[in-house]
Design a protein around this motif. Structure first.
Motif, PDB file in Angstrom:
ATOM      1  N   ARG A 165       0.838  -1.191   0.000  1.00 35.74           N
ATOM      2  CA  ARG A 165       0.000   0.000   0.000  1.00 35.74           C
ATOM      3  C   ARG A 165       0.873   1.241   0.000  1.00 35.74           C
ATOM      4  O   ARG A 165       1.915   1.280   0.664  1.00 35.74           O
ATOM      5  CB  ARG A 165      -0.924   0.007   1.224  1.00 35.74           C
ATOM      6  N   ALA A 166       0.443   2.266  -0.741  1.00 35.41           N
ATOM      7  CA  ALA A 166       1.149   3.553  -0.774  1.00 35.41           C
ATOM      8  C   ALA A 166       0.131   4.645  -1.086  1.00 35.41           C
ATOM      9  O   ALA A 166      -0.975   4.374  -1.576  1.00 35.41           O
ATOM     10  CB  ALA A 166       2.261   3.538  -1.817  1.00 35.41           C
ATOM     11  N   LYS A 167       0.500   5.891  -0.819  1.00 34.29           N
ATOM     12  CA  LYS A 167      -0.391   7.031  -1.099  1.00 34.29           C
ATOM     13  C   LYS A 167       0.382   8.116  -1.849  1.00 34.29           C
ATOM     14  O   LYS A 167       0.802   9.118  -1.279  1.00 34.29           O
ATOM     15  CB  LYS A 167      -0.979   7.601   0.190  1.00 34.29           C
ATOM     16  N   PRO A 168       0.524   7.936  -3.178  1.00 34.25           N
ATOM     17  CA  PRO A 168       1.285   8.930  -3.947  1.00 34.25           C
ATOM     18  C   PRO A 168       0.457  10.119  -4.411  1.00 34.25           C
ATOM     19  O   PRO A 168       1.026  11.098  -4.910  1.00 34.25           O
ATOM     20  CB  PRO A 168       1.768   8.116  -5.142  1.00 34.25           C
ATOM     21  N   ALA A 188      -6.358  12.898 -10.229  1.00 35.32           N
ATOM     22  CA  ALA A 188      -7.003  14.192 -10.385  1.00 35.32           C
ATOM     23  C   ALA A 188      -6.204  15.317  -9.765  1.00 35.32           C
ATOM     24  O   ALA A 188      -6.545  16.493  -9.937  1.00 35.32           O
ATOM     25  CB  ALA A 188      -8.401  14.150  -9.776  1.00 35.32           C
ATOM     26  N   ASP A 189      -5.137  14.995  -9.028  1.00 35.41           N
ATOM     27  CA  ASP A 189      -4.251  16.029  -8.504  1.00 35.41           C
ATOM     28  C   ASP A 189      -3.276  16.534  -9.559  1.00 35.41           C
ATOM     29  O   ASP A 189      -2.439  17.396  -9.265  1.00 35.41           O
ATOM     30  CB  ASP A 189      -3.485  15.522  -7.283  1.00 35.41           C
ATOM     31  N   GLY A 190      -3.367  15.997 -10.786  1.00 33.49           N
ATOM     32  CA  GLY A 190      -2.523  16.471 -11.875  1.00 33.49           C
ATOM     33  C   GLY A 190      -1.124  15.910 -11.877  1.00 33.49           C
ATOM     34  O   GLY A 190      -0.240  16.439 -12.539  1.00 33.49           O
ATOM     35  N   ARG A 191      -0.890  14.804 -11.190  1.00 33.44           N
ATOM     36  CA  ARG A 191       0.438  14.214 -11.112  1.00 33.44           C
ATOM     37  C   ARG A 191       0.456  12.798 -11.681  1.00 33.44           C
ATOM     38  O   ARG A 191      -0.529  12.070 -11.610  1.00 33.44           O
ATOM     39  CB  ARG A 191       0.941  14.174  -9.674  1.00 33.44           C
ATOM     40  N   LEU A 192       1.596  12.429 -12.213  1.00 33.29           N
ATOM     41  CA  LEU A 192       1.890  11.061 -12.622  1.00 33.29           C
ATOM     42  C   LEU A 192       2.867  10.475 -11.617  1.00 33.29           C
ATOM     43  O   LEU A 192       3.912  11.071 -11.336  1.00 33.29           O
ATOM     44  CB  LEU A 192       2.507  11.042 -14.026  1.00 33.29           C
ATOM     45  N   SER A 193       2.531   9.318 -11.053  1.00 36.18           N
ATOM     46  CA  SER A 193       3.425   8.667 -10.096  1.00 36.18           C
ATOM     47  C   SER A 193       3.944   7.363 -10.685  1.00 36.18           C
ATOM     48  O   SER A 193       3.243   6.685 -11.437  1.00 36.18           O
ATOM     49  CB  SER A 193       2.712   8.395  -8.767  1.00 36.18           C
ATOM     50  N   VAL A 194       5.174   7.006 -10.334  1.00 37.60           N
ATOM     51  CA  VAL A 194       5.821   5.785 -10.822  1.00 37.60           C
ATOM     52  C   VAL A 194       6.361   5.047  -9.609  1.00 37.60           C
ATOM     53  O   VAL A 194       7.139   5.605  -8.826  1.00 37.60           O
ATOM     54  CB  VAL A 194       6.961   6.113 -11.808  1.00 37.60           C
ATOM     55  N   SER A 195       5.946   3.769  -9.439  1.00 33.78           N
ATOM     56  CA  SER A 195       6.309   2.999  -8.246  1.00 33.78           C
ATOM     57  C   SER A 195       6.855   1.635  -8.647  1.00 33.78           C
ATOM     58  O   SER A 195       6.555   1.116  -9.725  1.00 33.78           O
ATOM     59  CB  SER A 195       5.091   2.813  -7.327  1.00 33.78           C
ATOM     60  N   ASP A 196       7.632   1.067  -7.744  1.00 32.41           N
ATOM     61  CA  ASP A 196       8.202  -0.260  -7.959  1.00 32.41           C
ATOM     62  C   ASP A 196       7.517  -1.250  -7.023  1.00 32.41           C
ATOM     63  O   ASP A 196       7.791  -1.269  -5.820  1.00 32.41           O
ATOM     64  CB  ASP A 196       9.714  -0.234  -7.680  1.00 32.41           C
ATOM     65  N   PRO A 197       6.601  -2.097  -7.545  1.00 37.32           N
ATOM     66  CA  PRO A 197       5.908  -3.044  -6.669  1.00 37.32           C
ATOM     67  C   PRO A 197       6.806  -4.151  -6.136  1.00 37.32           C
ATOM     68  O   PRO A 197       6.447  -4.838  -5.183  1.00 37.32           O
ATOM     69  CB  PRO A 197       4.816  -3.618  -7.589  1.00 37.32           C
ATOM     70  N   ARG A 198       7.989  -4.326  -6.713  1.00 35.37           N
ATOM     71  CA  ARG A 198       8.921  -5.341  -6.217  1.00 35.37           C
ATOM     72  C   ARG A 198       9.680  -4.852  -4.999  1.00 35.37           C
ATOM     73  O   ARG A 198      10.375  -5.632  -4.338  1.00 35.37           O
ATOM     74  CB  ARG A 198       9.895  -5.717  -7.340  1.00 35.37           C
ATOM     75  N   ASN A 200       8.173  -2.830  -2.351  1.00 34.10           N
ATOM     76  CA  ASN A 200       7.198  -2.261  -1.428  1.00 34.10           C
ATOM     77  C   ASN A 200       6.594  -0.951  -1.942  1.00 34.10           C
ATOM     78  O   ASN A 200       6.331  -0.023  -1.181  1.00 34.10           O
ATOM     79  CB  ASN A 200       7.822  -2.049  -0.054  1.00 34.10           C
ATOM     80  N   LEU A 201       6.371  -0.898  -3.261  1.00 35.64           N
ATOM     81  CA  LEU A 201       5.822   0.291  -3.918  1.00 35.64           C
ATOM     82  C   LEU A 201       6.691   1.527  -3.685  1.00 35.64           C
ATOM     83  O   LEU A 201       6.197   2.652  -3.549  1.00 35.64           O
ATOM     84  CB  LEU A 201       4.383   0.560  -3.472  1.00 35.64           C
ATOM     85  N   ARG A 202       7.981   1.317  -3.650  1.00 40.76           N
ATOM     86  CA  ARG A 202       8.902   2.449  -3.495  1.00 40.76           C
ATOM     87  C   ARG A 202       8.743   3.403  -4.669  1.00 40.76           C
ATOM     88  O   ARG A 202       8.677   2.995  -5.822  1.00 40.76           O
ATOM     89  CB  ARG A 202      10.351   1.951  -3.442  1.00 40.76           C
ATOM     90  N   ARG A 203       8.671   4.685  -4.343  1.00 40.22           N
ATOM     91  CA  ARG A 203       8.459   5.692  -5.378  1.00 40.22           C
ATOM     92  C   ARG A 203       9.699   5.857  -6.243  1.00 40.22           C
ATOM     93  O   ARG A 203      10.796   6.129  -5.740  1.00 40.22           O
ATOM     94  CB  ARG A 203       8.088   7.031  -4.752  1.00 40.22           C
ATOM     95  N   ILE A 204       9.512   5.706  -7.536  1.00 33.62           N
ATOM     96  CA  ILE A 204      10.594   5.932  -8.499  1.00 33.62           C
ATOM     97  C   ILE A 204      10.564   7.365  -9.006  1.00 33.62           C
ATOM     98  O   ILE A 204      11.601   7.999  -9.196  1.00 33.62           O
ATOM     99  CB  ILE A 204      10.475   4.948  -9.681  1.00 33.62           C
ATOM    100  N   GLY A 205       9.365   7.873  -9.204  1.00 35.51           N
ATOM    101  CA  GLY A 205       9.243   9.238  -9.701  1.00 35.51           C
ATOM    102  C   GLY A 205       7.862   9.799  -9.434  1.00 35.51           C
ATOM    103  O   GLY A 205       6.884   9.064  -9.292  1.00 35.51           O
ATOM    104  N   LEU A 206       7.776  11.121  -9.332  1.00 35.67           N
ATOM    105  CA  LEU A 206       6.517  11.834  -9.185  1.00 35.67           C
ATOM    106  C   LEU A 206       6.606  13.110  -9.994  1.00 35.67           C
ATOM    107  O   LEU A 206       7.522  13.919  -9.791  1.00 35.67           O
ATOM    108  CB  LEU A 206       6.231  12.154  -7.717  1.00 35.67           C
TER     109      LEU A 206
END
Length: 398
Positions: A165-168, A188-198, A200-206
């Motif tokens: 679980r994550a909240k980007p 709808a916040d106007g952002r693209l998020s990129v996560s790595d599910p391998r 723990n959904l670590r954020r790669i980019g926002l």
């Protein structure tokens, strides 16, 4: 491109395709559908999630397509907002509801389905993705109205929490996509998020906020570009690995782009709130190749295509599932540079004659001249050669 009247001027009535429409009649499902998706293996099997919470599985090959071959009750979970098959064989089905409930179904004997487990999210389920892991058919991801992302493993039965679980995002998650082991989400916040599910959904980019709601999402150009449809109609484009500021904005849709289908690595089918299903080539420039369908003013909320991309389904704010003959989508690249030369054109820009369909480039992708296309009353995308002689006269006076 701002109106249906301009589209209709591209092709004279006598030039319309005379081939018989191969699409089935529109399917009346009784209540407004919120979600649709074709089975990944059985080309005529379609699942629909309805506002009443019912999930209906229809077989379009029979004479009684309006009678579902399977009907899954939603109980007190509220409207069904998500219904997606497990890839690649469609042996499982994930449904998400207004109450936040997430239910997995065993559909190994499709069209019959048996509930295997149920879980819950913090907010109403807004979108889902079933292609998170190509080698594991039981891994799903979903987003909710509060901006959360969840990853579920359907192999573990019983009522429980998500595996990850994550909240980007700060607003609802509108679309998800998976590519090369990476989970992409837009909101709808106007952002693209990129996560790595391998991890723990670590954020790669926002991405930086776009001052515009992002509503739909597709990965194209063999994973080199990510495209998001927006509330204002622009297509916002990111280059893979450069997740801060967008690299391009492709203009042309007069209203919001709520749904997108990937035709190939260079062509998308977009569904807009003006009711049109457009077939467009993305980069260099935004080139209109044709109009696949028209909702007669009703917005296009969702799009789905069968496994061989011969039939496209769309839904709106009425109890109908509309079908469009998409066979000519396979011939868009014949005798042209759409598929063969498009990769080279990503690096070296072509024509500079822009009009209503244009891009604001700050990447190495250059603009090209627009080529407005449409069909008449049929659902077939007109071929390129048929429209070339009409383009110049169409642009006159615009």
């Amino acid at each position: 491109l701002t109106s249906r009247s301009r589209i209709s001027r591209v092709m004279a009535p006598e030039e319309e395709d005379d081939d018989e429409d191969a699409s089935p009649p529109d399917l009346r499902v009784g209540d407004t559908p919120f979600a649709i998706e074709f089975h990944p293996q059985q080309r005529d099997l379609l699942v629909a999630g309805l506002v009443t919470g019912v999930v209906a599985v229809h077989d379009l090959s029979g004479d009684r397509a309006e009678r579902p071959v399977a009907r899954l009750s939603g109980g007190s979970r509220g409207s069904c907002r998500v219904a997606t098959w497990a890839l690649p064989r469609g042996e499982g089905l994930l449904t998400g509801y207004e109450s936040g409930a997430v239910v997995a179904w065993d559909c190994s004997t499709a069209p019959q389905c048996r509930r295997t487990w149920e879980a819950a999210t913090s907010g109403a389920v807004s979108t889902a993705c079933s292609s998170l892991a190509e080698d594991v058919a039981s891994v799903f991801a979903c987003g909710d109205d509060l901006g959360n992302l969840y990853v579920w493993d359907a192999r573990v039965s019983g009522r429980r929490g998500p595996a990850l679980r994550a909240k980007p995002h700060e607003d609802f998650v509108s679309a998800l996509a998976a590519h090369d082991g990476t989970l992409l989400a837009c909101g709808a916040d106007g952002r693209l998020s990129v996560s790595d599910p391998r991890r723990n959904l670590r954020r790669i980019g926002l991405s930086d906020p776009q001052d515009d709601e992002l509503l739909s999402l597709r990965v194209i150009k063999d994973g080199r570009k990510v495209v998001c449809g927006t509330q204002t109609g622009a297509l916002v484009i990111w280059s893979w690995g450069r997740w801060g500021d967008s690299s391009d904005r492709a203009l042309g849709h007069p209203e919001s782009v709520d749904a997108m289908l990937k035709v190939d690595e260079h062509v998308l089918c977009t569904g807009s709130s003006d009711g049109l299903l457009r077939v467009v080539r993305v980069q260099p420039g935004l080139k209109l190749l044709g109009i696949l369908g028209d909702h007669d003013g009703f917005p296009v909320e969702r799009l789905a295509a069968n496994k061989d991309l011969t039939l496209v389904a769309s839904i709106s704010h009425d109890p109908l599932i509309r079908f469009w003959d998409a066979r000519e989508l396979h011939t868009l690249g014949e005798g042209d540079d759409i598929s063969a030369d498009a990769a080279a054109m990503d690096v070296e820009a072509a024509d500079d004659d822009d009009d209503d369909w244009e891009t604001d480039d700050d990447d190495d992708d250059g603009p090209v001249s627009s080529d407005h296309r449409s069909r008449g009353s049929s659902s077939v995308v007109p071929t390129r050669s048929r429209l070339k002689s009409n383009v110049d006269s169409f642009f006159d006076g615009l």
